[in-house]
Write an enzyme that holds these catalytic residues in place. Structure first.
Site, PDB file in Angstrom:
ATOM      1  N   SER A 159      33.938 -48.389 -21.097  1.00  0.00           N
ATOM      2  CA  SER A 159      34.217 -47.501 -22.239  1.00  0.00           C
ATOM      3  C   SER A 159      35.452 -47.978 -22.998  1.00  0.00           C
ATOM      4  O   SER A 159      35.519 -47.874 -24.226  1.00  0.00           O
ATOM      5  CB  SER A 159      34.431 -46.066 -21.767  1.00  0.00           C
ATOM      6  OG  SER A 159      35.630 -45.953 -21.007  1.00  0.00           O
ATOM      7  N   ASP A 219      43.176 -48.159 -19.070  1.00  0.00           N
ATOM      8  CA  ASP A 219      41.974 -48.967 -19.338  1.00  0.00           C
ATOM      9  C   ASP A 219      42.022 -49.602 -20.722  1.00  0.00           C
ATOM     10  O   ASP A 219      41.772 -50.806 -20.875  1.00  0.00           O
ATOM     11  CB  ASP A 219      40.715 -48.090 -19.211  1.00  0.00           C
ATOM     12  CG  ASP A 219      40.462 -47.655 -17.775  1.00  0.00           C
ATOM     13  OD1 ASP A 219      39.444 -46.988 -17.523  1.00  0.00           O
ATOM     14  OD2 ASP A 219      41.294 -47.983 -16.907  1.00  0.00           O
TER      15      ASP A 219
HETATM   16  N1  LIG Z   1      28.069 -51.453 -24.090  1.00  0.00           N
HETATM   17  C1  LIG Z   1      28.162 -50.143 -24.429  1.00  0.00           C
HETATM   18  N2  LIG Z   1      27.424 -49.663 -25.457  1.00  0.00           N
HETATM   19  C2  LIG Z   1      27.519 -48.362 -25.827  1.00  0.00           C
HETATM   20  N3  LIG Z   1      28.297 -47.434 -25.190  1.00  0.00           N
HETATM   21  C3  LIG Z   1      29.038 -47.876 -24.150  1.00  0.00           C
HETATM   22  C4  LIG Z   1      29.007 -49.236 -23.710  1.00  0.00           C
HETATM   23  N4  LIG Z   1      29.835 -49.359 -22.631  1.00  0.00           N
HETATM   24  C5  LIG Z   1      30.364 -48.127 -22.421  1.00  0.00           C
HETATM   25  N5  LIG Z   1      29.900 -47.245 -23.316  1.00  0.00           N
HETATM   26  C6  LIG Z   1      30.268 -45.821 -23.401  1.00  0.00           C
HETATM   27  O1  LIG Z   1      31.168 -45.523 -22.308  1.00  0.00           O
HETATM   28  C7  LIG Z   1      30.533 -44.599 -21.399  1.00  0.00           C
HETATM   29  C8  LIG Z   1      30.859 -45.012 -19.955  1.00  0.00           C
HETATM   30  O2  LIG Z   1      32.254 -44.788 -19.820  1.00  0.00           O
HETATM   31  P1  LIG Z   1      32.884 -44.389 -18.388  1.00  0.00           P
HETATM   32  O3  LIG Z   1      34.342 -44.269 -18.605  1.00  0.00           O
HETATM   33  O4  LIG Z   1      32.150 -43.222 -17.813  1.00  0.00           O
HETATM   34  O5  LIG Z   1      32.552 -45.654 -17.491  1.00  0.00           O
HETATM   35  P2  LIG Z   1      33.426 -46.998 -17.352  1.00  0.00           P
HETATM   36  O6  LIG Z   1      34.386 -47.099 -18.470  1.00  0.00           O
HETATM   37  O7  LIG Z   1      32.464 -48.105 -17.187  1.00  0.00           O
HETATM   38  O8  LIG Z   1      34.178 -46.751 -15.975  1.00  0.00           O
HETATM   39  P3  LIG Z   1      35.763 -46.544 -15.730  1.00  0.00           P
HETATM   40  O9  LIG Z   1      36.240 -45.660 -16.862  1.00  0.00           O
HETATM   41  O10 LIG Z   1      35.834 -45.862 -14.408  1.00  0.00           O
HETATM   42  O11 LIG Z   1      36.365 -47.901 -15.762  1.00  0.00           O
HETATM   43  C9  LIG Z   1      29.040 -44.678 -21.693  1.00  0.00           C
HETATM   44  O12 LIG Z   1      28.425 -43.437 -21.369  1.00  0.00           O
HETATM   45  C10 LIG Z   1      29.031 -44.918 -23.195  1.00  0.00           C
HETATM   46  O13 LIG Z   1      29.264 -43.695 -23.891  1.00  0.00           O
HETATM   47  C1  LIG Z   2      40.226 -42.772 -13.040  1.00  0.00           C
HETATM   48  C2  LIG Z   2      41.164 -43.440 -14.026  1.00  0.00           C
HETATM   49  O1  LIG Z   2      42.484 -43.474 -13.494  1.00  0.00           O
HETATM   50  C3  LIG Z   2      40.769 -44.878 -14.262  1.00  0.00           C
HETATM   51  C4  LIG Z   2      39.373 -45.060 -14.766  1.00  0.00           C
HETATM   52  O2  LIG Z   2      39.083 -46.433 -14.941  1.00  0.00           O
HETATM   53  C5  LIG Z   2      41.129 -42.629 -15.337  1.00  0.00           C
HETATM   54  C6  LIG Z   2      42.209 -43.062 -16.322  1.00  0.00           C
HETATM   55  O3  LIG Z   2      43.247 -43.592 -15.893  1.00  0.00           O
HETATM   56  O4  LIG Z   2      41.993 -42.831 -17.550  1.00  0.00           O
HETATM   57 MG   LIG Z   3      35.855 -45.661 -18.894  1.00  0.00          MG
END
Ligand SMILES: Nc1ncnc2c1ncn2[C@@H]1O[C@H](COP(=O)(O)OP(=O)(O)OP(=O)(O)O)[C@@H](O)[C@H]1O
Ligand SMILES: C[C@@](O)(CCO)CC(=O)[O-]
Ligand SMILES: [Mg+2]
Length: 405
Positions: free
Chosen positions: A143, A197
């Site tokens: 994300s 992030d």
């Molecule tokens: N390639 C992409 N295309 C479109 N939307 C995306 C894409 N990658 C991420 N997203 C958006 O981000 C959301 C996932 O974000 P989430 O924070 O839940 O997971 P993450 O970022 O992979 O994990 P983390 O935040 O724990 O590192 C998806 O539901 C979508 O809305």
């Molecule tokens: C779980 C968390 O600490 C990391 C998610 O990648 C949330 C954040 O810091 O925004």
């Molecule tokens: Mg994320």
């Protein structure tokens, strides 16, 4: 000004230590990974805003006039969803979150542009394609990379000429602006993001991050080797972050010391990584195992992550979840003394469980953006629609003059 197509790229991330604690002002150690998201911006002559996100099966057009230009961030984005309800109906949760994050940013940056240029002609339309090699929702900052790519593209679209460049690097002032806007998008996706992030997705490298404090660059990672494994269990960061908040509200006297202990692990690592490598190797397994145990007490591990930790520990390789947990990815530290046979055995064991392992480097560059000459536009479009969730075809990137990615 004739706007040329341009490409933006931003890395995913791993959190070595400190996830969840960093939301409460503790320190985290995080680094960029070689898996990246790519955005192609193509100006069009119509007044349509088209977003093509094949990774979440979304291809949607909006008339520019249908998107209200408002200072939505004067409220928390979750309170501004009603401005866009007419554009959000009928989409899956993944898509709705992505569209809302995009629309909030487009609306606010567009509002500021209109205020600054009251007599400017209406902006041209555009199509944004995003193709990511970062597994979506797996804890690797998909994300954040998505948000950084879109923030960079919309700043460039709404006339922030500082992005007009022919080399992938971006000026420091621009990076800070991108990071601020990307954080706003993360508020939609994470609810209460710490900012770690998006900071890694913008600046890359390896950092000691603490909310509101100067980010500290960490050296000494080049010799370290990690294995990234995706349990493929879907998880939702916003929900995991909310669960920890509820747990903390219920048991502050228990959770706050746990968060402080995780903070201590991050700082212990920071001291070790800038010191004697043999001391670091002697302690890293303990730090990784302690952090995983503390995250498990916070309720953010998962049976598949616990199984993964057991499997790798059988080969003396310590693992911990990375990102929000509840599924998604884990990080396994591979000590220098580990033999190739041991690594191959661990990968076979994890594959037998149905997990996917990634070999990727850490600490690479952050966001990059530069114009592309139209003759590679077709090649870019092919690239953006490639199905493989793997590193992009380097020959094609060469043709895109993006060998630096
Ligand atoms: N390639 C992409 N295309 C479109 N939307 C995306 C894409 N990658 C991420 N997203 C958006 O981000 C959301 C996932 O974000 P989430 O924070 O839940 O997971 P993450 O970022 O992979 O994990 P983390 O935040 O724990 O590192 C998806 O539901 C979508 O809305
Ligand atoms: C779980 C968390 O600490 C990391 C998610 O990648 C949330 C954040 O810091 O925004
Ligand atoms: Mg994320």
């Amino acid at each position: 000004m004739t706007v040329r197509p341009f490409l933006v790229s931003s890395p995913g991330k791993v959190i070595l230590f400190g996830e969840h604690a960093v939301v409460y002002g503790k320190s985290a150690v995080a680094a960029s990974i070689g898996l990246r998201a790519y955005l192609l911006f193509q100006p069009t002559q119509d007044h349509q805003v088209r977003i093509r996100f094949p990774d979440i099966l979304l291809d949607q057009s909006f008339a520019q006039d249908d998107i209200p230009l408002l200072p939505v961030y004067e409220q928390h984005p979750s309170e501004s969803e009603h401005h866009f309800s007419h554009l959000l109906a009928g989409f899956s949760d993944n898509a709705r979150v992505a569209i809302l994050a995009f629309l909030c940013l487009y609306s606010h940056i567009g509002f500021e542009y209109e205020q600054a240029h009251p007599n400017a002609p209406p902006k041209y339309g555009f199509t944004i394609h995003i193709k990511s090699f970062i597994p979506v929702g797996a804890g690797l900052g998909s994300s954040a990379a998505f948000s950084v790519c879109i923030a960079t593209a919309l700043l460039r679209h709404f006339d922030h000429s500082s992005l007009d460049n022919s080399s992938p690097g971006l000026p420091a002032s621009t990076l800070s602006t991108i990071n601020n806007w990307a954080f706003r998008m993360e508020q939609v996706t994470h609810g209460q993001p710490s900012g770690v992030d998006n900071t890694i997705a913008v600046y890359g490298g390896a950092k000691l991050y603490r909310k509101g404090q100067e980010v500290e660059n960490l050296e000494g990672f080049s010799s370290m080797r990690f294995l990234l494994t995706n349990t493929r269990v879907p998880k939702n960061t916003k929900k995991m972050v909310a669960n920890v908040a509820q747990f903390r509200n219920k048991y502050p006297a228990v959770v706050d010391p746990l968060l402080e202990a995780i903070n201590g692990i991050a700082h212990s690592f920071k001291e070790l990584v800038s010191g004697n490598p043999s001391q670091l190797n002697a302690s890293l397994a303990e730090l990784v195992t302690m952090n995983q145990s503390l995250l498990s007490v916070l309720g953010v591990s998962h049976q598949t992550l616990d199984t993964l930790c057991q499997v790798t520990s059988c080969q003396q390789l310590p693992s911990k979840l990375t990102g929000a947990g509840g599924g998604g990815c884990a990080l396994t530290w591979v000590p220098p003394s580990t033999t190739p046979d041991t690594i191959a055995q661990v990968k076979r064991d994890l594959k037998t469980l149905g997990y996917i392992t990634y070999d990727t480097d850490i600490g690479g560059p952050g966001v990059q953006a530069c114009d592309i000459s139209t003759d590679v536009q077709h090649a870019t479009s092919i690239f953006l629609h490639s199905d493989s969730l793997c590193e992009p075809d380097t020959e094609l990137l060469e043709r895109l003059k993006w060998t630096s990615i």
